[in-house]
Design a protein around this motif. Structure first.
Motif, PDB file in Angstrom:
ATOM      1  N   GLU A  68      40.102  33.890  33.328  1.00  0.00           N
ATOM      2  CA  GLU A  68      41.394  34.561  33.165  1.00  0.00           C
ATOM      3  C   GLU A  68      41.339  35.548  31.998  1.00  0.00           C
ATOM      4  OE1 GLU A  68      41.133  31.186  33.641  1.00  0.00           O
ATOM      5  OE2 GLU A  68      41.801  31.274  35.728  1.00  0.00           O
ATOM      6  N   GLN A  69      40.781  35.108  30.889  1.00  0.00           N
ATOM      7  CA  GLN A  69      40.669  35.977  29.716  1.00  0.00           C
ATOM      8  C   GLN A  69      39.731  37.155  30.004  1.00  0.00           C
ATOM      9  OE1 GLN A  69      39.499  33.921  26.128  1.00  0.00           O
ATOM     10  NE2 GLN A  69      40.603  35.381  24.864  1.00  0.00           N
ATOM     11  N   LEU A  70      38.626  36.892  30.693  1.00  0.00           N
ATOM     12  CA  LEU A  70      37.688  37.950  31.073  1.00  0.00           C
ATOM     13  C   LEU A  70      38.390  39.004  31.918  1.00  0.00           C
ATOM     14  CD1 LEU A  70      34.802  39.166  31.542  1.00  0.00           C
ATOM     15  CD2 LEU A  70      34.655  37.622  33.515  1.00  0.00           C
ATOM     16  N   SER A  71      39.082  38.567  32.951  1.00  0.00           N
ATOM     17  CA  SER A  71      39.734  39.521  33.852  1.00  0.00           C
ATOM     18  C   SER A  71      40.864  40.269  33.152  1.00  0.00           C
ATOM     19  CB  SER A  71      40.245  38.822  35.110  1.00  0.00           C
ATOM     20  OG  SER A  71      41.209  37.857  34.801  1.00  0.00           O
ATOM     21  N   GLY A  75      41.028  44.298  32.417  1.00  0.00           N
ATOM     22  CA  GLY A  75      42.059  44.923  33.231  1.00  0.00           C
ATOM     23  C   GLY A  75      41.922  44.722  34.730  1.00  0.00           C
ATOM     24  N   VAL A  76      41.352  43.581  35.135  1.00  0.00           N
ATOM     25  CA  VAL A  76      41.202  43.293  36.567  1.00  0.00           C
ATOM     26  C   VAL A  76      41.736  41.892  36.909  1.00  0.00           C
ATOM     27  CG1 VAL A  76      39.291  44.902  37.006  1.00  0.00           C
ATOM     28  CG2 VAL A  76      38.797  42.585  36.192  1.00  0.00           C
ATOM     29  N   PRO A  77      42.987  41.594  36.539  1.00  0.00           N
ATOM     30  CA  PRO A  77      43.506  40.247  36.804  1.00  0.00           C
ATOM     31  C   PRO A  77      43.535  39.898  38.292  1.00  0.00           C
ATOM     32  CG  PRO A  77      45.272  41.694  36.096  1.00  0.00           C
ATOM     33  CD  PRO A  77      43.981  42.447  35.900  1.00  0.00           C
ATOM     34  N   HIS A  78      43.612  40.890  39.154  1.00  0.00           N
ATOM     35  CA  HIS A  78      43.619  40.657  40.598  1.00  0.00           C
ATOM     36  C   HIS A  78      42.267  40.163  41.124  1.00  0.00           C
ATOM     37  CE1 HIS A  78      42.256  44.738  39.859  1.00  0.00           C
ATOM     38  NE2 HIS A  78      41.621  44.692  41.021  1.00  0.00           N
ATOM     39  N   GLN A  79      41.216  40.210  40.302  1.00  0.00           N
ATOM     40  CA  GLN A  79      39.870  39.788  40.717  1.00  0.00           C
ATOM     41  C   GLN A  79      39.511  38.377  40.252  1.00  0.00           C
ATOM     42  OE1 GLN A  79      38.474  41.287  42.911  1.00  0.00           O
ATOM     43  NE2 GLN A  79      38.320  43.482  42.637  1.00  0.00           N
ATOM     44  N   ARG A  80      40.453  37.654  39.652  1.00  0.00           N
ATOM     45  CA  ARG A  80      40.137  36.333  39.079  1.00  0.00           C
ATOM     46  C   ARG A  80      39.473  35.387  40.078  1.00  0.00           C
ATOM     47  NH1 ARG A  80      45.692  35.570  35.759  1.00  0.00           N
ATOM     48  NH2 ARG A  80      45.058  36.847  33.984  1.00  0.00           N
ATOM     49  N   LYS A  81      40.063  35.249  41.236  1.00  0.00           N
ATOM     50  CA  LYS A  81      39.545  34.298  42.225  1.00  0.00           C
ATOM     51  C   LYS A  81      38.140  34.696  42.682  1.00  0.00           C
ATOM     52  CE  LYS A  81      40.911  31.881  46.397  1.00  0.00           C
ATOM     53  NZ  LYS A  81      41.952  31.715  47.414  1.00  0.00           N
ATOM     54  N   ALA A  82      37.944  35.971  42.977  1.00  0.00           N
ATOM     55  CA  ALA A  82      36.627  36.453  43.416  1.00  0.00           C
ATOM     56  C   ALA A  82      35.592  36.300  42.302  1.00  0.00           C
ATOM     57  CB  ALA A  82      36.716  37.905  43.867  1.00  0.00           C
ATOM     58  N   LEU A  83      35.969  36.616  41.062  1.00  0.00           N
ATOM     59  CA  LEU A  83      35.041  36.460  39.931  1.00  0.00           C
ATOM     60  C   LEU A  83      34.614  35.007  39.780  1.00  0.00           C
ATOM     61  CD1 LEU A  83      36.658  38.805  37.286  1.00  0.00           C
ATOM     62  CD2 LEU A  83      34.312  38.968  38.146  1.00  0.00           C
ATOM     63  N   LYS A  84      35.575  34.106  39.804  1.00  0.00           N
ATOM     64  CA  LYS A  84      35.241  32.685  39.656  1.00  0.00           C
ATOM     65  C   LYS A  84      34.302  32.234  40.770  1.00  0.00           C
ATOM     66  CE  LYS A  84      37.149  28.371  38.341  1.00  0.00           C
ATOM     67  NZ  LYS A  84      37.598  28.113  37.027  1.00  0.00           N
ATOM     68  N   ARG A 107      30.736  45.010  39.953  1.00  0.00           N
ATOM     69  CA  ARG A 107      31.659  45.701  40.872  1.00  0.00           C
ATOM     70  C   ARG A 107      33.056  45.097  40.797  1.00  0.00           C
ATOM     71  NH1 ARG A 107      27.047  45.533  44.315  1.00  0.00           N
ATOM     72  NH2 ARG A 107      26.076  47.579  44.415  1.00  0.00           N
ATOM     73  N   LEU A 108      33.151  43.772  40.742  1.00  0.00           N
ATOM     74  CA  LEU A 108      34.447  43.110  40.639  1.00  0.00           C
ATOM     75  C   LEU A 108      35.152  43.444  39.329  1.00  0.00           C
ATOM     76  CD1 LEU A 108      33.554  39.608  42.116  1.00  0.00           C
ATOM     77  CD2 LEU A 108      35.033  41.349  43.157  1.00  0.00           C
ATOM     78  N   LEU A 109      34.373  43.705  38.282  1.00  0.00           N
ATOM     79  CA  LEU A 109      34.938  44.077  36.985  1.00  0.00           C
ATOM     80  C   LEU A 109      35.281  45.560  36.914  1.00  0.00           C
ATOM     81  CD1 LEU A 109      32.613  42.007  34.622  1.00  0.00           C
ATOM     82  CD2 LEU A 109      34.995  41.509  35.248  1.00  0.00           C
ATOM     83  N   GLY A 110      34.981  46.296  37.981  1.00  0.00           N
ATOM     84  CA  GLY A 110      35.264  47.727  37.997  1.00  0.00           C
ATOM     85  C   GLY A 110      34.227  48.543  37.255  1.00  0.00           C
ATOM     86  N   LEU A 111      33.033  47.981  37.079  1.00  0.00           N
ATOM     87  CA  LEU A 111      31.946  48.645  36.360  1.00  0.00           C
ATOM     88  C   LEU A 111      30.847  49.047  37.335  1.00  0.00           C
ATOM     89  CD1 LEU A 111      31.681  46.057  33.464  1.00  0.00           C
ATOM     90  CD2 LEU A 111      32.877  48.254  33.399  1.00  0.00           C
TER      91      LEU A 111
END
Length: 118
Positions: A68-71, A75-84, A107-111
């Motif tokens: 949650e803190q990472l996302s 600035g990608v809180p919408h990616q939390r589930k996919a990141l985890k 990619r999920l982090l927008g980088l």
């Protein structure tokens, strides 16, 4: 690597991400915000802790920081589930190497994924 990432983040008052891909044995990530560690990840914590230990990768889980803190900091809180999902996924379930995992996470982090080998 973590010290360099922390120093850059503090001096530039920004978010800095450090990544190390140890061949295909482990992926390490650190994210600092203004010099403060906000996220840490180790896909295979036994690899560096005990390289001669006998263990099954099926029984040793990745060490995953606060997604949650990472996302939020990136600035990608919408990616939390996919990141985890990608941070905890076992190799072979959608990817064959830690480099593939790293590319997906970036990619999920927008980088942009790294273009040079680590």
């Amino acid at each position: 690597m973590a010290g360099l990432t922390a120093g850059l983040s503090q001096r530039l008052a920004c978010v800095a991400l450090g990544a190390v891909n140890l061949e295909d044995a482990a992926l390490l990530l650190w994210v600092y915000h203004q010099g403060r560690l906000v996220f840490q990840y180790d896909s295979n914590p036994m690899y560096l802790s005990c390289p001669v230990c006998s263990y099954s990768s099926d029984t040793v889980s990745a060490e995953v920081g606060d997604v949650e803190q990472l996302s939020d900091v990136l600035g990608v809180p919408h990616q939390r589930k996919a990141l985890k999902s990608w941070l905890t996924r076992k190799k072979g379930l959608g990817f064959l190497s830690e480099r593939e995992r790293l590319e997906k996470i970036f990619r999920l982090l927008g980088l942009s994924p790294p273009t040079t080998p680590f």
